[in-house]
Every structure is written in structure tokens, then in C-alpha cells.
Enzyme design. Structure first.
Site, short mmCIF file in Angstrom:
data_model
loop_
_atom_site.label_atom_id
_atom_site.label_comp_id
_atom_site.label_asym_id
_atom_site.label_seq_id
_atom_site.Cartn_x
_atom_site.Cartn_y
_atom_site.Cartn_z
N GLU A 186 0.83 -1.20 0.00
CA GLU A 186 0.00 0.00 0.00
C GLU A 186 0.86 1.26 0.00
O GLU A 186 0.56 2.23 -0.69
CB GLU A 186 -0.93 0.02 1.22
CG GLU A 186 -1.89 -1.14 1.29
CD GLU A 186 -1.36 -2.35 2.05
OE1 GLU A 186 -2.18 -3.03 2.69
OE2 GLU A 186 -0.13 -2.62 2.02
N CYS A 233 -2.45 -3.22 7.06
CA CYS A 233 -2.02 -3.19 8.46
C CYS A 233 -2.42 -1.84 9.06
O CYS A 233 -2.87 -0.93 8.36
CB CYS A 233 -0.51 -3.41 8.55
SG CYS A 233 0.50 -2.03 7.93
#
Length: 138
Positions: free
Chosen positions: A59, A90
Site C-alpha cells: 500500500e 495493516c
């Protein structure tokens, strides 16, 4: 921003990014692709490091690619990983996404077979701290 053609483009970009992942330690390769409100797609992959805390999430790579291309807003992101469990962003990546995305931004979690779950960023990071918290107060 999660119409079928956009989801297909995000999935294809995440698959390609995942194939390029550098994961010699965990062997857990992740690809991510995001779409801007204008429809541009940017992808990233995880890059591990022998000093584990120094690695980069997929990401973060996709966000960096977007910023390098001049983008500043995320409408949707798709994160692709292996295994039976969801490969959701996360905690640190949820906060990274929050910097460039509103609560309504779509977060798609996928496996090799396709999208497994759909969330909004607000569902994954409720009551978040973001750029608006730092705006000047009257």
C-alpha cells in the site's frame, strides 16, 4: 469508484505488482493498486529487508507511486495477498491511506481468485486522526 471495470483494472494492476514483490524472508507477496478520483491507477508491492522494520508495504508503494505522479486523493484501493485469511491493510497502512482518502474510500481485499471483502476506510479506521485534525481552528 468500485464499478466492475475499475475493480478489474485494480485487480490486474495488483496482480502484476504482486508478481514483482521482493519477499525473500516471508515468501508472502502482496500487491496493491489504488485509483484516484480521476481514474488513474497506481500500484505497489511489498519490499522486505533483512532488518524487518525497514520493509515497505504494498500500500505504501502504491501511495508513493501516486504521489510521484502528482496524485493526492485515493478513491479506492485493492490489496491482494495469498492464503485463506484476509490480507487487509495493516494499522500503519490504514493511517497512510487516511492521509489521502476520506472515510468513504473503498478498500477491497482480494486473493488470487478475486475480491474477498469490501470495506470503507471508515470501517477499518473509525474515528481516525487525519489532515483535518491539523487545520487551523477558529
Amino acid at each position: 469508484m468500485t464499478d466492475a471495470p475499475t475493480v478489474a483494472a485494480l485487480f490486474d494492476a495488483a496482480v502484476a505488482a504482486r508478481a514483482a514483490a521482493y519477499a525473500p524472508y516471508s515468501q508472502f507477496r502482496v500487491g496493491a493498486a489504488l485509483a484516484t478520483p480521476e481514474g488513474a491507477i497506481h500500484a505497489g508491492c511489498n519490499v522486505e529487508n533483512a532488518a524487518y522494520p525497514v520493509g515497505t508495504c504494498a500500500e505504501a508503494g502504491a501511495i508513493a507511486a501516486m504521489v510521484a505522479a502528482g496524485g493526492r486523493r485515493i478513491a479506492a484501493i485493492l490489496v491482494l495477498g495469498d492464503g485463506p485469511a484476509l490480507c487487509a491493510p495493516c494499522g500503519a497502512c490504514r493511517q497512510r491511506l487516511r492521509e489521502f482518502a476520506a472515510d468513504e474510500a473503498h478498500v477491497l481485499v482480494a486473493g488470487p481468485e478475486g475480491v474477498r471483502a469490501r470495506f470503507t476506510l471508515g470501517e477499518l479506521l473509525p474515528s481516525s486522526f487525519g489532515p483535518a485534525n491539523l487545520e487551523a481552528q477558529p
